[in-house]
Structures are given as C-alpha cells and as structure tokens.
Design a protein around this motif. Structure first.
Motif, PDB file in Angstrom:
ATOM      1  N   LEU A 179       0.862  -1.178   0.000  1.00 16.87           N
ATOM      2  CA  LEU A 179       0.000   0.000   0.000  1.00 16.87           C
ATOM      3  C   LEU A 179       0.902   1.231   0.000  1.00 16.87           C
ATOM      4  CD1 LEU A 179      -2.807   1.312   0.221  1.00 16.87           C
ATOM      5  CD2 LEU A 179      -2.610   1.095   2.701  1.00 16.87           C
ATOM      6  N   LYS A 235      -2.734   6.071   1.092  1.00 19.24           N
ATOM      7  CA  LYS A 235      -4.167   6.070   1.380  1.00 19.24           C
ATOM      8  C   LYS A 235      -4.538   7.495   1.735  1.00 19.24           C
ATOM      9  CE  LYS A 235      -7.802   4.193   4.287  1.00 19.24           C
ATOM     10  NZ  LYS A 235      -8.139   3.359   5.440  1.00 19.24           N
ATOM     11  N   THR A 281     -11.933   8.250  -1.056  1.00 17.15           N
ATOM     12  CA  THR A 281     -10.807   7.579  -0.430  1.00 17.15           C
ATOM     13  C   THR A 281     -10.060   6.846  -1.530  1.00 17.15           C
ATOM     14  OG1 THR A 281     -12.016   7.240   1.632  1.00 17.15           O
ATOM     15  CG2 THR A 281     -10.115   5.823   1.250  1.00 17.15           C
ATOM     16  N   LEU A 308      -6.785   4.391  -2.440  1.00 17.41           N
ATOM     17  CA  LEU A 308      -5.701   3.513  -2.021  1.00 17.41           C
ATOM     18  C   LEU A 308      -4.866   3.212  -3.256  1.00 17.41           C
ATOM     19  CD1 LEU A 308      -8.335   2.662  -0.188  1.00 17.41           C
ATOM     20  CD2 LEU A 308      -6.758   0.931   0.593  1.00 17.41           C
ATOM     21  N   SER A 358      -8.498  -5.699   5.570  1.00 16.80           N
ATOM     22  CA  SER A 358      -7.770  -5.129   6.710  1.00 16.80           C
ATOM     23  C   SER A 358      -7.979  -3.620   6.819  1.00 16.80           C
ATOM     24  CB  SER A 358      -6.275  -5.445   6.616  1.00 16.80           C
ATOM     25  OG  SER A 358      -5.667  -4.708   5.583  1.00 16.80           O
ATOM     26  N   GLU A 359      -8.277  -2.970   5.700  1.00 14.76           N
ATOM     27  CA  GLU A 359      -8.582  -1.537   5.709  1.00 14.76           C
ATOM     28  C   GLU A 359     -10.046  -1.274   6.078  1.00 14.76           C
ATOM     29  OE1 GLU A 359      -6.539   1.106   5.302  1.00 14.76           O
ATOM     30  OE2 GLU A 359      -4.816  -0.242   5.097  1.00 14.76           O
TER      31      GLU A 359
END
Length: 122
Positions: free
Chosen positions: A6, A9, A41, A43, A68-69
């Motif tokens: 990642l 974000k 948002t 990512l 997980s996000e």
C-alpha cells in the motif's frame, strides 16, 4: 514475503483502489490518485510483477488488504498486467467490487509460448 504494498491512502468517501505493477504506470496512477483524493478515499497499491506462478496469491493479498482496511466495497482501477488481478478479484469476491475500470488490459498474465503462438494465429 509480501507481494502487495500500500503506497498511499488519502481522502474520504467512496473507496477507489488503484492497482499497478511495480515499476509500471507510476505517472498516470499518481495523477489519477491526485484527481480522486478530493472526493474519494484512494488507495494506491503496488503489486509484484504478475506472472503465471503468483497471480492468484497476489489477488488473495489484495483482497486481504481491502478487508484489513475495513472497506465494504471498492471501485477498482487497474493498469497493465495488474488488470488480471482485478478481474480475478471481481470474480472471486463480487460483493467487494462496486465497479471496475481497466487500462491496457491483459486477460492472462505472462502466457507461455504455446498460448502466445495460439494468440498470434488467431
């Protein structure tokens, strides 16, 4: 060993997941990330080079990252060989994918010479 990273974000609102292969499509993905972060948002995710041996494990890692996000749904934007990962994610977890946009589409990651020959003949 992690095959998915990642990078960024940012923003708030509807979630967009931009998926690119390591070392590829950096400029366009950064520009798109900048354009979307004001209203959504975003990512920005980079994956290892997609190949015949690792595409499925990369798709599993991307799905785990989204979970997980704590995102319920994402709009996928994928580039190049990463488009095969996005398509697989859409087929495996259709409730997770709200929409999908693919650039420079590849349906099969790193086809072997037999499949490349068949494609050429077709």
């Amino acid at each position: 060993m992690a095959q998915v990273n990642l990078l960024r974000k940012e923003g708030a609102g509807r979630a967009f997941l931009l998926l690119k292969e390591q070392g590829m499509y950096g400029e366009i993905s950064e520009a798109l990330c900048g354009a979307l972060r004001g209203t959504s948002t975003v990512l920005l995710v980079e994956c290892a080079q997609v190949g015949d041996a690792n595409w499925q494990s990369i798709a599993d890692e991307v799905a785990a990252m989204v979970c997980s996000e704590k995102l319920k749904q994402v709009s996928l934007v994928a580039f190049g060989l990463a488009t095969s990962i996005a398509q697989n994610l859409c087929l495996l977890q259709p409730r997770l994918v709200r929409s999908m946009v693919l650039f420079d589409v590849c349906t099969r990651p790193c086809a072997d010479w037999v499949n490349q020959s068949i494609d050429w003949l077709e």
